[in-house]
Design a protein around this motif. Sequence first.
Motif, PDB file in Angstrom:
ATOM      1  N   UNK A 111     -22.509  82.934 -38.930  1.00 29.49           N
ATOM      2  CA  UNK A 111     -21.409  83.004 -39.900  1.00 29.49           C
ATOM      3  C   UNK A 111     -21.933  83.331 -41.292  1.00 29.49           C
ATOM      4  N   UNK A 112     -22.992  82.651 -41.706  1.00 29.13           N
ATOM      5  CA  UNK A 112     -23.565  82.880 -43.043  1.00 29.13           C
ATOM      6  C   UNK A 112     -24.086  84.305 -43.207  1.00 29.13           C
ATOM      7  N   UNK A 113     -24.560  84.908 -42.113  1.00 30.15           N
ATOM      8  CA  UNK A 113     -25.119  86.261 -42.181  1.00 30.15           C
ATOM      9  C   UNK A 113     -24.071  87.367 -42.173  1.00 30.15           C
ATOM     10  N   UNK A 114     -22.864  87.049 -41.694  1.00 26.04           N
ATOM     11  CA  UNK A 114     -21.859  88.116 -41.557  1.00 26.04           C
ATOM     12  C   UNK A 114     -20.573  87.876 -42.350  1.00 26.04           C
ATOM     13  N   UNK A 115     -20.375  86.686 -42.899  1.00 26.13           N
ATOM     14  CA  UNK A 115     -19.073  86.362 -43.490  1.00 26.13           C
ATOM     15  C   UNK A 115     -18.694  87.273 -44.652  1.00 26.13           C
ATOM     16  N   UNK A 116     -19.701  87.803 -45.366  1.00 25.47           N
ATOM     17  CA  UNK A 116     -19.394  88.684 -46.504  1.00 25.47           C
ATOM     18  C   UNK A 116     -18.973  90.088 -46.056  1.00 25.47           C
ATOM     19  N   UNK A 121     -12.979  83.778 -45.475  1.00 24.22           N
ATOM     20  CA  UNK A 121     -12.573  82.763 -44.499  1.00 24.22           C
ATOM     21  C   UNK A 121     -12.961  83.075 -43.070  1.00 24.22           C
ATOM     22  N   UNK A 122     -13.560  84.246 -42.832  1.00 24.28           N
ATOM     23  CA  UNK A 122     -13.965  84.627 -41.473  1.00 24.28           C
ATOM     24  C   UNK A 122     -15.133  83.761 -41.004  1.00 24.28           C
ATOM     25  N   UNK A 123     -15.045  83.269 -39.781  1.00 24.88           N
ATOM     26  CA  UNK A 123     -16.108  82.450 -39.208  1.00 24.88           C
ATOM     27  C   UNK A 123     -16.474  82.963 -37.819  1.00 24.88           C
ATOM     28  N   UNK A 124     -17.671  82.603 -37.377  1.00 26.19           N
ATOM     29  CA  UNK A 124     -18.142  82.997 -36.049  1.00 26.19           C
ATOM     30  C   UNK A 124     -18.448  81.753 -35.233  1.00 26.19           C
ATOM     31  N   UNK A 125     -18.311  81.891 -33.931  1.00 22.24           N
ATOM     32  CA  UNK A 125     -18.639  80.792 -33.024  1.00 22.24           C
ATOM     33  C   UNK A 125     -19.492  81.348 -31.884  1.00 22.24           C
ATOM     34  N   UNK A 126     -20.606  80.683 -31.607  1.00 25.30           N
ATOM     35  CA  UNK A 126     -21.499  81.098 -30.523  1.00 25.30           C
ATOM     36  C   UNK A 126     -21.640  79.947 -29.536  1.00 25.30           C
ATOM     37  N   UNK A 127     -21.397  80.238 -28.269  1.00 22.12           N
ATOM     38  CA  UNK A 127     -21.509  79.224 -27.223  1.00 22.12           C
ATOM     39  C   UNK A 127     -22.390  79.735 -26.087  1.00 22.12           C
ATOM     40  N   UNK A 128     -23.187  78.829 -25.539  1.00 22.36           N
ATOM     41  CA  UNK A 128     -24.005  79.165 -24.379  1.00 22.36           C
ATOM     42  C   UNK A 128     -23.097  79.331 -23.175  1.00 22.36           C
ATOM     43  N   UNK A 142     -15.062  85.664 -33.108  1.00 19.95           N
ATOM     44  CA  UNK A 142     -14.846  85.808 -34.552  1.00 19.95           C
ATOM     45  C   UNK A 142     -13.421  85.372 -34.875  1.00 19.95           C
ATOM     46  N   UNK A 143     -13.282  84.548 -35.944  1.00 24.41           N
ATOM     47  CA  UNK A 143     -11.972  84.031 -36.336  1.00 24.41           C
ATOM     48  C   UNK A 143     -11.678  84.352 -37.799  1.00 24.41           C
ATOM     49  N   UNK A 144     -10.396  84.582 -38.097  1.00 24.51           N
ATOM     50  CA  UNK A 144     -10.014  84.755 -39.497  1.00 24.51           C
ATOM     51  C   UNK A 144      -9.780  83.379 -40.126  1.00 24.51           C
ATOM     52  N   UNK A 145      -9.333  83.346 -41.363  1.00 22.27           N
ATOM     53  CA  UNK A 145      -9.176  82.074 -42.080  1.00 22.27           C
ATOM     54  C   UNK A 145      -8.134  81.153 -41.448  1.00 22.27           C
TER      55      UNK A 145
END
Length: 324
Positions: A111-116, A121-128, A142-145
């Motif tokens: 999230x920190x690497x791509x949010x800009x 408000x865009x966030x990322x989620x990674x799951x195994x 990927x989620x919006x705000x």
Amino acid sequence: MLSRIQNTTQQLYYPTRLKRFFQSHLNSQKYTKIIPNIKQATVGSLPTEIIKAFDGKKSTNSKIFLRALADITKFLRATYLNLNGSFEYNLNKLPKDIVQNFERKASNLFTNNIKHLFPSGTTAEIKFAGKGEFGSVYQISLFDKNKKKLMHDKALKVYHSIIDKEEGWHSAHGNYAEANFWTYIKYHAGHSLSKTQLTKHYLSDMKSGYALTEFIDEDITKTTSPLNIKGLFKIRNQDIFGNKPILGKLYDVGLFFKEKNFTGDKMVLRYLKKLYYRSEKDLKPFFEGLLDQSQNPKNEHRNKIKTAIEIFKERFPEREDWLK
């Protein structure tokens, strides 16, 4: 008097575009000699959904997003080893809180690497998602705000090793070989594979050791046009563990080999596919039309059409009844 010829040194030739090399080759024995010496060892492109969601210059953002994928791949591979010490161990067997903490750290880093690159408000989620013999799969969302998904989830396959060191097998499985297979089969099938039994492949970064494909879930495009990989392309699978499909789709494309009577000519394959996909009702008139073309001296493709007809009759004898 002729001038003296300068001394020369022999240099290896490396293809400047892996895409073209992969489109015309399969099961190469030269992966480990060629790919590490290529500056940009990436094939494919980012999903259109991601590019459309960018907030800003798309070309610049695409490069940054690719770097972010490379960085998260290195993090996942390194952390995975630290968590269990061996690729033989499945993360699903670890305590739930350890796995969740691992996923949370990965999600925050990505999230920190791509949010800009996206709207605020865009966030990322990674799951195994699961582990295979040569790689682990992670689900990327990927989620919006408002926590609404910006795309259908993608699968990030992180290979355990960037360079496969198993002699004799690296031509058909692992980071390099599977990127080759995806590129080859898409090119010769002539479409994105989304309606086939193969999950849609977007890109492979062989320097970082990952592949990005569509994530397999209930919302994925259903398999309505399966490829006859063995019949059309003479490519067989030798995975002794079996490439097991999930909801009718395959992530694992390792250990596919060309057979000896393999046909790599794209024009021949084009006509072969036209014959193979004809319905029982339409095959006979279409076949007779191609037969006439193969005997027309003015048709520049007559020899390739003739070859396609011969291969069709040899590989699919059960269709002979359709021609009567």
